[in-house]
Motif scaffolding. Structure first.
Motif, mmCIF file in Angstrom:
data_model
loop_
_atom_site.group_PDB
_atom_site.id
_atom_site.type_symbol
_atom_site.label_atom_id
_atom_site.label_comp_id
_atom_site.label_asym_id
_atom_site.label_seq_id
_atom_site.Cartn_x
_atom_site.Cartn_y
_atom_site.Cartn_z
ATOM 1 N N VAL A 196 -10.679 1.902 -13.384
ATOM 2 C CA VAL A 196 -10.317 1.683 -11.986
ATOM 3 C C VAL A 196 -11.587 1.368 -11.198
ATOM 4 C CG1 VAL A 196 -9.225 2.654 -9.941
ATOM 5 C CG2 VAL A 196 -8.368 3.243 -12.211
ATOM 6 N N LEU A 197 -11.530 0.277 -10.443
ATOM 7 C CA LEU A 197 -12.700 -0.185 -9.696
ATOM 8 C C LEU A 197 -12.677 0.336 -8.274
ATOM 9 C CD1 LEU A 197 -12.515 -3.950 -10.682
ATOM 10 C CD2 LEU A 197 -13.908 -2.175 -11.759
ATOM 11 N N MET A 198 -13.799 0.914 -7.839
ATOM 12 C CA MET A 198 -13.873 1.408 -6.456
ATOM 13 C C MET A 198 -13.844 0.237 -5.480
ATOM 14 S SD MET A 198 -13.795 4.227 -4.936
ATOM 15 C CE MET A 198 -13.473 4.271 -3.169
ATOM 16 N N GLY A 199 -14.344 -0.899 -5.904
ATOM 17 C CA GLY A 199 -14.518 -2.019 -4.981
ATOM 18 C C GLY A 199 -13.263 -2.816 -4.701
ATOM 19 N N TYR A 200 -12.159 -2.509 -5.339
ATOM 20 C CA TYR A 200 -10.960 -3.303 -5.092
ATOM 21 C C TYR A 200 -9.826 -2.407 -4.633
ATOM 22 C CZ TYR A 200 -7.336 -6.812 -5.532
ATOM 23 O OH TYR A 200 -6.323 -7.677 -5.254
ATOM 24 N N GLY A 201 -9.049 -2.871 -3.692
ATOM 25 C CA GLY A 201 -7.920 -2.094 -3.181
ATOM 26 C C GLY A 201 -8.424 -0.776 -2.609
ATOM 27 N N GLU A 202 -7.811 0.329 -3.004
ATOM 28 C CA GLU A 202 -8.184 1.640 -2.475
ATOM 29 C C GLU A 202 -9.037 2.416 -3.468
ATOM 30 O OE1 GLU A 202 -7.453 2.485 0.595
ATOM 31 O OE2 GLU A 202 -6.242 0.692 0.957
ATOM 32 N N GLU A 223 0.863 -1.162 0.000
ATOM 33 C CA GLU A 223 0.000 0.000 0.000
ATOM 34 C C GLU A 223 0.913 1.230 0.000
ATOM 35 O OE1 GLU A 223 -3.681 0.023 2.559
ATOM 36 O OE2 GLU A 223 -2.423 1.531 3.534
ATOM 37 N N ILE A 224 0.698 2.131 -0.936
ATOM 38 C CA ILE A 224 1.599 3.269 -1.090
ATOM 39 C C ILE A 224 0.820 4.582 -0.968
ATOM 40 C CG2 ILE A 224 3.274 4.408 -2.615
ATOM 41 C CD1 ILE A 224 3.705 1.714 -3.980
ATOM 42 N N VAL A 225 1.395 5.535 -0.235
ATOM 43 C CA VAL A 225 0.760 6.842 -0.094
ATOM 44 C C VAL A 225 1.455 7.843 -1.018
ATOM 45 C CG1 VAL A 225 0.223 8.747 1.478
ATOM 46 C CG2 VAL A 225 0.188 6.369 2.302
ATOM 47 N N PHE A 226 0.658 8.474 -1.864
ATOM 48 C CA PHE A 226 1.160 9.567 -2.699
ATOM 49 C C PHE A 226 0.702 10.866 -2.056
ATOM 50 C CE2 PHE A 226 2.646 7.615 -6.754
ATOM 51 C CZ PHE A 226 2.392 6.282 -6.446
ATOM 52 N N ASP A 248 -4.281 13.224 0.498
ATOM 53 C CA ASP A 248 -3.309 12.228 0.081
ATOM 54 C C ASP A 248 -4.017 11.093 -0.663
ATOM 55 O OD1 ASP A 248 -1.446 13.724 1.322
ATOM 56 O OD2 ASP A 248 -1.198 12.396 3.067
ATOM 57 N N LEU A 249 -3.262 10.447 -1.535
ATOM 58 C CA LEU A 249 -3.841 9.363 -2.324
ATOM 59 C C LEU A 249 -3.183 8.049 -1.930
ATOM 60 C CD1 LEU A 249 -5.682 8.599 -4.744
ATOM 61 C CD2 LEU A 249 -3.658 8.849 -6.184
ATOM 62 N N LYS A 250 -4.046 7.091 -1.523
ATOM 63 C CA LYS A 250 -3.545 5.770 -1.181
ATOM 64 C C LYS A 250 -3.817 4.834 -2.345
ATOM 65 C CE LYS A 250 -4.032 4.874 3.699
ATOM 66 N NZ LYS A 250 -4.897 4.223 4.690
ATOM 67 N N VAL A 251 -2.802 4.068 -2.729
ATOM 68 C CA VAL A 251 -3.039 3.063 -3.769
ATOM 69 C C VAL A 251 -2.523 1.714 -3.276
ATOM 70 C CG1 VAL A 251 -2.694 4.807 -5.568
ATOM 71 C CG2 VAL A 251 -0.823 3.244 -5.007
ATOM 72 N N TYR A 252 -2.988 0.663 -3.922
ATOM 73 C CA TYR A 252 -2.515 -0.683 -3.615
ATOM 74 C C TYR A 252 -1.916 -1.252 -4.897
ATOM 75 C CZ TYR A 252 -2.574 -5.681 -2.670
ATOM 76 O OH TYR A 252 -2.215 -6.994 -2.527
ATOM 77 N N ARG A 288 0.988 -5.313 2.319
ATOM 78 C CA ARG A 288 -0.388 -5.612 2.708
ATOM 79 C C ARG A 288 -0.959 -6.762 1.882
ATOM 80 N NH1 ARG A 288 -5.156 -1.123 2.820
ATOM 81 N NH2 ARG A 288 -6.661 -2.815 2.950
ATOM 82 N N VAL A 289 -1.864 -7.498 2.487
ATOM 83 C CA VAL A 289 -2.529 -8.593 1.774
ATOM 84 C C VAL A 289 -3.948 -8.162 1.437
ATOM 85 C CG1 VAL A 289 -3.371 -10.957 1.964
ATOM 86 C CG2 VAL A 289 -1.148 -10.344 2.925
ATOM 87 N N HIS A 290 -4.353 -8.414 0.223
ATOM 88 C CA HIS A 290 -5.691 -8.044 -0.214
ATOM 89 C C HIS A 290 -6.464 -9.248 -0.665
ATOM 90 C CE1 HIS A 290 -7.373 -4.056 -0.574
ATOM 91 N NE2 HIS A 290 -6.148 -3.580 -0.452
#
Length: 839
Positions: free
Chosen positions: A327-333, A232-235, A243-247, A435-437
């Motif tokens: 990009v899917l809202m339901g997966y990752g961030e 999980e990475i914070v931009f 801030d933007l969190k991505v997985y 992180r595990v998803h």
RNA sequence: GCCGAUGUGGUGGAAUUGGUAGACACGCUGUCUUGAGGGGGCAGUGGCGCAAGCCGUGCCGGUUCGACUCCGGCCAUCGGCACCA
């Protein structure tokens, strides 16, 4: 014994005997090995179709076989009685679903009995009875206390035809699994079960089911749980947004990130849309676009810039944030870092919107020759990469030695090393962590339907949702209602929804939603062990019978039902109600029954009427046919001529028995007095017993077992030996055949066993035992090959040594012609099978 | 795209550990039985060939004395998942 086979009478007599003697009633007996055999219980739709007949015949054959091995067999049956068809039928008739359901159950129970299944009817369950569903209400309130249940307003799949919410698992290609209507997205408060808390355990548990469950089912569950390991990475934000969190699972490509993309439903998108009319319109468009998942996957990559930027966590470079429809809202961030050089979707998007592409891995760039054709060179001229890089990119051919490039201190690492190094650096900066998803979502169990188990909660304005106290359970579903149209009548029935808050005593509203019907089918297998227990959900009898030793059902339940049941078993285990982790030790998924190459259905008009088949041929013929055609897990084609063939077989066997019995009493076999032919025939009998035993028990290929029995009977018809010992061997053979056929054609066997003069019914007889001494051969036949090709056969003493075998093989006339005086280089002998001469 | 199956006569399928390909059935052909219909009995039935024999398990290659079976690469059909980052 009658001369002609009369299935109607035979079957009636056998069934009456079983009924009168409670033949299939099972009780716990710690001194005997237990065997719990379960076929998936049916929805009481009104009639048994051929798929049902096949499913339950397979289960019945296994149960009856295990019983003949001396095990304490329990095979129960019940009804998955809640569900939509009852409501739909009720709306059509302006009546209540309950009586419709009970009528169907009565009719289908009769059909089951007509088919002669060895069910313990004293354990019968109907899930729509409060004696049953009260305990799932009880469990739900327990889970609520543990925090395994929660309520949240969520975007749900709404089926506009059935007027209800569907679980993700119930949406197929964007359509409702039952109605087929295109699913809409709505926001509704709902109850959820934390199945994701058990995701790892459900995944790990699949390993111990290896060999016991079909590969296909385990693979489907594995994919459905969809575990992935990533970072999980914070931009960090630049433009005073957030801030933007991505997985990502590919942190090794972080240095190749050239932009970020968020889903249309993402808060950053919503924020940017406030001041950007065009963006707002785009977002609305995305939310209402064609929602079928299959379409989504092939849809053009569309997007718009939000105008905001975030900071690359390692380089501080500003990256633009885009809203993208892929990009899917339901997966990752609900947000991704985009690495166009190494992700096809990012590449397509970047290419279309002229965003930079930066290669950071050698040999694995997505630009394969295929893509290169689609994207002519000119397309890259606006991109950040120079001629040399581009050539390296295309020149690289071997994908096995991948390393990171153009990435500062990470260059030269393998991808795995880079993931670890980058994750470490991000963690040090507080900008990321491993992180595990999971793809698996929590299970939404609320349904806005009437004919289901009421969710035992009370909604209080001050206390919030409060569970119904244990002493007030069950919350009973009123059965006398009239349904006028879609939607639940509970919500307009004050007698039902008016309640008092158990917390503060104020007036409150009872939850009017009911459980997803998969809730009932998730634990019925356990309740069968103690269906009469009215003080608890389960008692110690569950410990005796569970787990189910053999479960049989359709492959269509590979994910939904079987995953929920595995989850429920663990929930009950953690309540101390059951022991062990897995509910079903062995699983057999039976294949479909087709007609004219298609699944039987009313709309296609290719159904076979079960009742008609039973009336014309009898249950045994139908049972025999569905077991003969192919292994149980394969699809079978319904063939009218095949049913005729099965019927003919039974008639012929009946005649064979009659003819034999008409010759009078046959004595016992006197082993010392057998002639050579009698011994040979008797050996075939015992070889057949060995094979059939293996096929029924270990292999579960009843089709080959039945073929072997037919082979034996064909040989028996040729074996015309009127001598005393000949008749004795024939009697032994026919008795063994009747025993081996008992699991498949139990009525026929019941009558035949009596005719053969036995006092005790065949249902209590033991499975035939192989007489090892009968298998001994004095002389065997060996196949002789020359260079691997069959050229002759030799008969030789079973204990012949190597030299004797070689000599016999070399001197065989048929073989000699092929040797043509060439020197024999090598002789390979496979004991008991063949000799191969290599020249 | 990914995952999992499957591919054998006219048809359903068998060949379990690398060792006789096509068990068992359906269908078809011939023949007998019967007043007829139905039913039943017997014989035959992978292809080519009069025969000896040759060829033959989706395709191409490999390993092996020997491959439906094992290995590598394709193709096709079915089922599941599918913009899963």
């Amino acid at each position: 014994m009658d001369e002609t086979y009369d299935p109607a009478r035979i079957e009636r007599d056998a069934q009456q005997y079983w009924e009168a003697n409670n033949s299939f009633h099972a009780t716990e007996d710690p001194d005997r090995e237990k065997f719990y055999c379960l076929s998936m219980f049916p929805y009481p739709s009104g009639n048994l179709h051929m798929g049902h007949v096949r499913n339950y015949t397979i289960g019945d054959v296994i149960a009856r076989y295990q019983r003949m091995l001396g095990k304490n067999v329990m095979q129960p049956m019940g009804w998955d009685a809640f569900g939509l068809p009852a409501e739909n039928a009720a709306i059509e008739r302006h009546a209540a679903p309950a009586p419709w359901t009970y009528q169907n159950i009565a009719h289908m129970r009769d059909q089951f009995k007509r088919l002669g299944f060895a069910f313990d009817w004293t354990r019968e369950i109907a899930t729509c009875r409060s004696e049953y569903y009260r305990w799932e209400q009880w469990l739900f309130t327990r889970l609520h206390k543990k925090g395994l249940v929660y309520r949240k307003t969520a975007v749900v799949n709404w089926d506009p035809v059935d007027q209800t919410v569907l679980a993700n698992e119930q949406v197929i290609d964007g359509k409702g699994w039952r109605s087929g209507a295109v699913v809409e997205h709505r926001e509704i408060p709902q109850w959820f079960l934390r199945i994701t808390d058990y995701a790892d355990e459900l995944l790990d548990g699949l390993k111990q089911l290896e060999l016991a469950w079909p590969d296909a089912v385990r693979a489907m569950q594995r994919n459905w749980i969809g575990r992935s390991e990533g970072v999980e990475i914070v931009f960090r934000d630049i433009d005073a947004g957030s801030d933007l969190k991505v997985y990502t699972t590919r942190a090794d490509t972080l240095m190749g990130a050239t932009y970020a993309a968020v889903a249309a439903e993402h808060p950053i998108a919503a924020e940017a849309a406030k001041t950007n009319q065009a963006l707002a319109e785009f977002i609305t468009q995305c939310k209402h676009g064609g929602m079928a998942e299959a379409e989504l996957a092939t849809m053009e990559k569309k997007g718009m810039p939000t105008g905001t930027h975030v900071r690359h966590p390692l380089t501080d470079e500003p990256l633009p944030v885009w809203v993208a429809n892929y990009v899917l809202m339901g997966y990752g961030e609900g947000a991704v870092m985009a690495v166009p050089a190494h992700d096809e979707r990012d590449f397509e998007f970047a290419h279309h919107h002229r965003l930079p592409i930066r290669q950071v891995l050698e040999n694995t760039a997505v630009l394969t020759s295929e893509l290169r054709k689609q994207h002519p060179r000119s397309a890259f001229e606006t991109c950040y990469f120079d001629e040399t890089e581009w050539q390296d990119w295309y020149a690289s051919k071997s994908p096995d030695e991948v390393q990171v490039v153009n990435s500062g201190r990470y260059s030269g690492m393998t991808p795995q090393q880079a993931v670890d190094a980058i994750a470490g650096d991000l963690a040090a900066k507080g900008l990321g962590s491993k992180r595990v998803h999971y793809r698996l979502r929590d299970w939404g169990v609320s349904r806005q339907r009437y004919w289901g188990c009421p969710i035992p909660m009370i909604l209080c304005e001050t206390c919030g949702p409060v569970p119904v106290p244990e002493q007030d359970l069950p919350v009973i579903l009123p059965e006398e209602v009239v349904l006028e149209g879609p939607g639940s009548p509970l919500a307009t029935l004050p007698a039902f929804y008016q309640a008092t808050c158990p917390g503060c005593g104020a007036d409150a509203r009872r939850e009017t939603d009911t459980f997803d019907t998969f809730f009932e089918s998730s634990w019925y297998y356990a309740r069968f062990t103690c269906p009469d227990q009215d003080q608890a959900m389960l008692d110690e009898r569950a410990h005796y019978w569970l787990p189910v030793d053999q479960y049989i059902g359709g492959i269509e339940h590979a994910i939904l039902h079987l995953l929920y049941a595995r989850f429920f078993h663990r929930l009950m285990r953690d309540e101390g109600l059951v022991q062990g982790d897995e509910p079903f030790a062995r699983l057999l998924t039976q294949g479909m029954v087709l007609k004219d190459g298609a699944k039987m259905s009313k709309s296609k008009g290719n159904t076979v009427d079960t009742q008609d088949m039973l009336d014309r041929y009898g249950a045994d013929t139908v049972r025999l046919f569905v077991m003969s055609d192919a292994p149980p897990d394969q699809t079978i084609e319904w063939m009218d001529t095949g049913v005729e063939g099965a019927h003919r077989f039974l008639k012929r066997l009946w005649r064979q028995l009659f003819t034999h019995l008409a010759k009078g009493d046959a004595g016992a076999v006197d082993h010392a007095a057998l002639t050579r032919d009698q011994k040979t025939f008797r050996r075939l009998l015992h070889e057949t017993i060995a094979k059939v035993t293996d096929d029924f028990g270990r292999r579960m290929t009843m089709n080959t077992a039945l073929a072997a029995i037919r082979e034996l009977l064909n040989a028996a018809q040729r074996f015309e030996d009127e001598r005393r010992q000949g008749q004795a061997v024939m009697r032994e053979t026919l008795e063994a055949v009747v025993l081996m056929l008992t699991p498949v054609v139990p009525h026929f066997a019941h009558a035949a066993w009596i005719a053969l003069g036995h006092e005790h019914p065949v249902i209590d007889a033991q499975w035939p035992v192989v007489d090892e001494s009968a298998l001994v051969r004095e002389e065997i036949e060996l196949v002789v090959q020359v260079n691997g090709k069959l050229r002759g056969r030799i008969a030789i003493a079973a204990d012949a040594d190597r030299e004797a075998i070689e000599a016999a093989a070399l001197s065989d006339a048929a073989v000699e012609r092929f040797l043509e005086q060439k020197p024999v280089r090598k002789i390979i002998i496979v004991p008991g099978k063949l000799v191969n001469l290599v020249v």
